[in-house]
Design an enzyme around this catalytic site. Structure first.
Site, PDB file in Angstrom:
ATOM      1  N   GLN A  27      17.577  -0.176 -45.053  1.00 41.85           N
ATOM      2  CA  GLN A  27      16.753  -1.211 -45.749  1.00 41.85           C
ATOM      3  C   GLN A  27      16.620  -1.036 -46.965  1.00 41.85           C
ATOM      4  O   GLN A  27      16.308  -1.875 -48.037  1.00 41.85           O
ATOM      5  CB  GLN A  27      15.353  -1.333 -45.018  1.00 41.85           C
ATOM      6  CG  GLN A  27      15.313  -1.988 -43.518  1.00 41.85           C
ATOM      7  CD  GLN A  27      13.929  -2.012 -42.940  1.00 41.85           C
ATOM      8  OE1 GLN A  27      13.279  -0.703 -42.680  1.00 41.85           O
ATOM      9  NE2 GLN A  27      13.301  -3.145 -43.124  1.00 41.85           N
ATOM     10  N   HIS A 128      16.749   4.915 -37.177  1.00 42.89           N
ATOM     11  CA  HIS A 128      16.026   3.964 -37.539  1.00 42.89           C
ATOM     12  C   HIS A 128      16.975   2.576 -37.320  1.00 42.89           C
ATOM     13  O   HIS A 128      17.004   1.932 -38.504  1.00 42.89           O
ATOM     14  CB  HIS A 128      15.175   3.748 -38.766  1.00 42.89           C
ATOM     15  CG  HIS A 128      14.028   2.932 -39.197  1.00 42.89           C
ATOM     16  ND1 HIS A 128      12.864   3.014 -39.366  1.00 42.89           N
ATOM     17  CD2 HIS A 128      14.054   1.525 -38.868  1.00 42.89           C
ATOM     18  CE1 HIS A 128      12.167   2.080 -39.336  1.00 42.89           C
ATOM     19  NE2 HIS A 128      12.856   1.184 -39.105  1.00 42.89           N
ATOM     20  N   ASN A 172      12.869   5.341 -33.940  1.00 47.38           N
ATOM     21  CA  ASN A 172      11.917   4.479 -34.523  1.00 47.38           C
ATOM     22  C   ASN A 172      11.663   3.152 -33.618  1.00 47.38           C
ATOM     23  O   ASN A 172      12.919   2.647 -33.514  1.00 47.38           O
ATOM     24  CB  ASN A 172      11.885   3.900 -35.742  1.00 47.38           C
ATOM     25  CG  ASN A 172      11.122   2.967 -36.320  1.00 47.38           C
ATOM     26  OD1 ASN A 172       9.935   3.267 -36.653  1.00 47.38           O
ATOM     27  ND2 ASN A 172      11.450   1.631 -36.436  1.00 47.38           N
ATOM     28  N   GLU A 173      10.718   2.749 -32.707  1.00 45.38           N
ATOM     29  CA  GLU A 173      10.911   1.644 -32.184  1.00 45.38           C
ATOM     30  C   GLU A 173      11.850   1.465 -31.215  1.00 45.38           C
ATOM     31  O   GLU A 173      12.509   0.182 -31.360  1.00 45.38           O
ATOM     32  CB  GLU A 173      10.337   0.391 -33.061  1.00 45.38           C
ATOM     33  CG  GLU A 173       9.145   0.651 -33.894  1.00 45.38           C
ATOM     34  CD  GLU A 173       9.033  -0.615 -34.799  1.00 45.38           C
ATOM     35  OE1 GLU A 173       7.778  -0.756 -35.339  1.00 45.38           O
ATOM     36  OE2 GLU A 173       9.833  -1.505 -34.774  1.00 45.38           O
ATOM     37  N   TYR A 301       1.302  -3.944 -35.986  1.00 40.83           N
ATOM     38  CA  TYR A 301       1.332  -5.000 -36.964  1.00 40.83           C
ATOM     39  C   TYR A 301       0.365  -6.202 -36.630  1.00 40.83           C
ATOM     40  O   TYR A 301      -0.250  -7.036 -37.473  1.00 40.83           O
ATOM     41  CB  TYR A 301       2.640  -5.535 -37.202  1.00 40.83           C
ATOM     42  CG  TYR A 301       3.420  -4.600 -37.915  1.00 40.83           C
ATOM     43  CD1 TYR A 301       3.549  -4.650 -39.317  1.00 40.83           C
ATOM     44  CD2 TYR A 301       4.369  -3.763 -37.406  1.00 40.83           C
ATOM     45  CE1 TYR A 301       4.408  -3.848 -40.119  1.00 40.83           C
ATOM     46  CE2 TYR A 301       5.216  -2.863 -38.101  1.00 40.83           C
ATOM     47  CZ  TYR A 301       5.231  -2.780 -39.201  1.00 40.83           C
ATOM     48  OH  TYR A 301       5.846  -2.157 -40.287  1.00 40.83           O
ATOM     49  N   GLU A 353       3.783   3.107 -39.283  1.00 41.82           N
ATOM     50  CA  GLU A 353       3.692   1.763 -40.137  1.00 41.82           C
ATOM     51  C   GLU A 353       2.578   1.020 -39.835  1.00 41.82           C
ATOM     52  O   GLU A 353       2.257   0.650 -38.671  1.00 41.82           O
ATOM     53  CB  GLU A 353       5.180   1.127 -39.598  1.00 41.82           C
ATOM     54  CG  GLU A 353       6.453   1.636 -39.955  1.00 41.82           C
ATOM     55  CD  GLU A 353       7.697   0.971 -39.457  1.00 41.82           C
ATOM     56  OE1 GLU A 353       7.535  -0.315 -39.229  1.00 41.82           O
ATOM     57  OE2 GLU A 353       8.596   1.492 -39.245  1.00 41.82           O
ATOM     58  N   TRP A 399       3.543   0.631 -44.484  1.00 40.05           N
ATOM     59  CA  TRP A 399       4.854  -0.255 -44.492  1.00 40.05           C
ATOM     60  C   TRP A 399       4.912  -1.361 -45.190  1.00 40.05           C
ATOM     61  O   TRP A 399       3.988  -2.312 -44.968  1.00 40.05           O
ATOM     62  CB  TRP A 399       5.199  -0.619 -43.271  1.00 40.05           C
ATOM     63  CG  TRP A 399       6.650  -1.084 -43.349  1.00 40.05           C
ATOM     64  CD1 TRP A 399       7.289  -2.498 -43.320  1.00 40.05           C
ATOM     65  CD2 TRP A 399       7.980  -0.439 -43.110  1.00 40.05           C
ATOM     66  NE1 TRP A 399       8.456  -2.561 -43.304  1.00 40.05           N
ATOM     67  CE2 TRP A 399       8.901  -1.275 -43.143  1.00 40.05           C
ATOM     68  CE3 TRP A 399       8.297   1.034 -42.905  1.00 40.05           C
ATOM     69  CZ2 TRP A 399      10.210  -0.914 -43.353  1.00 40.05           C
ATOM     70  CZ3 TRP A 399       9.710   1.304 -42.997  1.00 40.05           C
ATOM     71  CH2 TRP A 399      10.713   0.390 -43.165  1.00 40.05           C
ATOM     72  N   GLU A 406      14.830  -6.953 -44.926  1.00 40.67           N
ATOM     73  CA  GLU A 406      13.966  -7.111 -43.912  1.00 40.67           C
ATOM     74  C   GLU A 406      14.753  -7.668 -42.782  1.00 40.67           C
ATOM     75  O   GLU A 406      14.526  -8.477 -42.028  1.00 40.67           O
ATOM     76  CB  GLU A 406      12.907  -8.131 -44.046  1.00 40.67           C
ATOM     77  CG  GLU A 406      11.805  -7.967 -43.036  1.00 40.67           C
ATOM     78  CD  GLU A 406      11.259  -6.545 -42.355  1.00 40.67           C
ATOM     79  OE1 GLU A 406      11.383  -6.332 -41.264  1.00 40.67           O
ATOM     80  OE2 GLU A 406      11.265  -5.761 -43.463  1.00 40.67           O
ATOM     81  N   TRP A 407      15.663  -6.834 -42.113  1.00 35.75           N
ATOM     82  CA  TRP A 407      16.749  -7.126 -40.958  1.00 35.75           C
ATOM     83  C   TRP A 407      17.207  -8.409 -40.725  1.00 35.75           C
ATOM     84  O   TRP A 407      17.724  -8.892 -41.705  1.00 35.75           O
ATOM     85  CB  TRP A 407      15.931  -6.562 -39.865  1.00 35.75           C
ATOM     86  CG  TRP A 407      15.433  -5.258 -39.866  1.00 35.75           C
ATOM     87  CD1 TRP A 407      14.050  -4.631 -39.886  1.00 35.75           C
ATOM     88  CD2 TRP A 407      16.186  -3.845 -40.125  1.00 35.75           C
ATOM     89  NE1 TRP A 407      14.019  -3.343 -40.240  1.00 35.75           N
ATOM     90  CE2 TRP A 407      15.411  -2.832 -40.258  1.00 35.75           C
ATOM     91  CE3 TRP A 407      17.779  -3.907 -39.705  1.00 35.75           C
ATOM     92  CZ2 TRP A 407      15.720  -1.560 -40.266  1.00 35.75           C
ATOM     93  CZ3 TRP A 407      18.266  -2.391 -40.201  1.00 35.75           C
ATOM     94  CH2 TRP A 407      17.337  -1.156 -40.355  1.00 35.75           C
TER      95      TRP A 407
END
Length: 448
Positions: A27, A128, A172-173, A301, A353, A399, A406-407
């Protein structure tokens, strides 16, 4: 009306509580072909017409690869204790197997040493999402051989950097890699198969467990763990159908990852629901996954709301909505932490995050992002409330440090507490960054 928390009950945060900011390699780094770096699945995904909202890519991003020293100065100037970053696997091992790239490792050596020189604690993430393209060509995370490739990579990174980094996170995730990348297909590698997704999830967890064992066997002294994106799941209504859907969604989103990690089993109700799509699990796999964690990272989030009928309309809540279309629900973080505390035997927790995307405007050289500032402040208070009720949380990372790629949204969404002008690469501290700096200064003053 936006409720702004200007003070937090600092008694909730011990003197050794870790405050930080977070980013990820793809990113922010850019330099996508520099110094021997190989391509990742995200480099490939960005070339698919329509895959990225603004048709952009990560070739330049925030140019952190060349601007790392100034960026570390910026981080240190915020008064944080720690910086969570990720290593780009294809930068240090272009094919995901075989030879390692010395110039790639030299970059991370400089980065880590630069953190230490500035009094910043390095928190390293191994994966990530930027899997080397060469591994995806042989099946990616669906291929069990990728598990061994990841273990080899993890051991080499730890061999070179493990004496200086405080913490190493394996993945990550993994939910995002499995579901968004391999089931829904709106993230790299763009596969749309529930069966593939579930096998991917299992192999991610298996590679995590095997990597932790291997790292400990080679004497790695860093804290070792994994980061999950978690949320409380609420039913949209009191109907039996919505309640059942919420239970299943909680199973696929939260228990599918936490149960094998902390209990050594997949949830029986989810396995029954999956039927033939359930992953192939070999004897001994779950024991390998359930290795002790030094920490669990939680990315939060928003809450999840389940409906058995039409998808729940986030606008119906009447709450604020971020630029990502996500409901602002800070109390969900307290609820989540208390639920984990009661349902599992938890390792130490970090909030790895937490943040929000909002449209920002530069006015006379300033970015007045009150909504982001409020979001962060109220979620810190949500952590404090959970801690007052007995949950052990060791740290909190905002974060993100920088606006970045952003992807699938490209550069259209801005999460940073520091604005990046993508034409000039100029960095501007937003009001949220100034607030965070002042808040941390006050926390440290009171902790003396």
């Amino acid at each position: 009306m936006i409720a702004l928390m200007t003070t937090t009950s600092n008694s909730a945060f011990p003197k050794n509580f870790v405050w930080g900011v977070a980013t990820s390699a793809f990113q922010i780094e850019g330099a996508s072909e520099a110094d021997g770096k190989g391509p990742s699945i995200w480099d490939d995904f960005c070339r698919i017409p329509g895959a990225i909202q603004d048709a952009s890519d990560g070739r330049v991003a925030c140019d952190h690869y060349h601007r790392w020293a100034a960026d570390l100065d910026l981080i240190a100037g915020l008064g944080v204790d720690a910086y969570r970053f990720s290593v780009s696997w294809p930068r240090v091992q272009p094919l995901g197997s075989g030879a390692f790239n010395e110039k790639g490792f030299e970059f991370y050596e400089r980065l880590v040493d630069g953190m230490l020189a500035r009094g910043l604690k390095p928190y390293l993430t191994l994966n990530h999402w930027d899997l080397p393209s060469a591994l995806q060509a042989t099946g990616g995370w669906e291929n069990r051989d990728t598990v061994q490739r990841f273990v080899d990579y993890a051991c080499e990174v730890a061999r070179r950097l493990g004496d200086r980094v405080v913490s190493i996170c394996t993945h990550n995730e993994p939910w995002v890699v499995a579901v968004l990348g391999n089931q829904i297909g709106n993230f790299a590698p763009g596969i749309k198969s529930r069966a593939v997704s579930l096998q991917v999830a299992h192999h991610l967890l298996l590679s995590h467990g095997r990597a932790l064992t291997a790292l400990r066997d080679q004497g790695c002294k860093s804290e070792l763990g994994i980061v999950l994106n978690l949320a409380p799941t609420h039913a949209a209504t009191d109907s039996e159908a919505d309640q059942a859907k919420a239970r299943l969604d909680d199973g696929t989103g939260l228990r599918w990852y936490l149960d094998p990690l902390l209990k050594g089993e997949y949830p029986a109700d989810v396995l029954a629901h999956l039927g033939a799509d359930a992953p192939k699990v070999l004897p001994g796999d779950l024991a390998l996954i359930k290795v002790p964690l030094d920490f669990l990272g939680i990315n939060y989030y928003m809450r999840s709301v389940s409906s058995a009928g039409e998808p729940w309309d986030v606008k119906s809540s009447g709450r604020e909505i971020t630029d990502m279309g996500w409901e602002v629900y800070p109390q969900g973080l307290t609820e989540l932490l208390l639920r984990l505390h009661h349902d599992y035997t938890m390792p130490p927790i970090y909030i790895t995050e937490n943040g929000a995307a909002f449209q920002d405007e530069v006015v006379d050289g300033r970015v007045h992002d009150l909504r982001r500032q409020t979001y962060i402040a109220n979620h810190i208070e949500a952590v404090a409330e959970a801690m007052r009720q007995g949950v052990r949380v060791n740290g909190y990372f905002v974060w993100s440090l920088l606006d970045n790629f952003e992807w699938a949204s490209g550069y259209a969404k801005r999460f940073g507490i520091v604005r990046v002008d993508y034409d000039t690469q100029e960095r501007t501290l937003k009001d949220s960054a100034l607030w965070y700096r002042a808040f941390l200064s006050e926390q440290k003053r009171k902790g003396m």
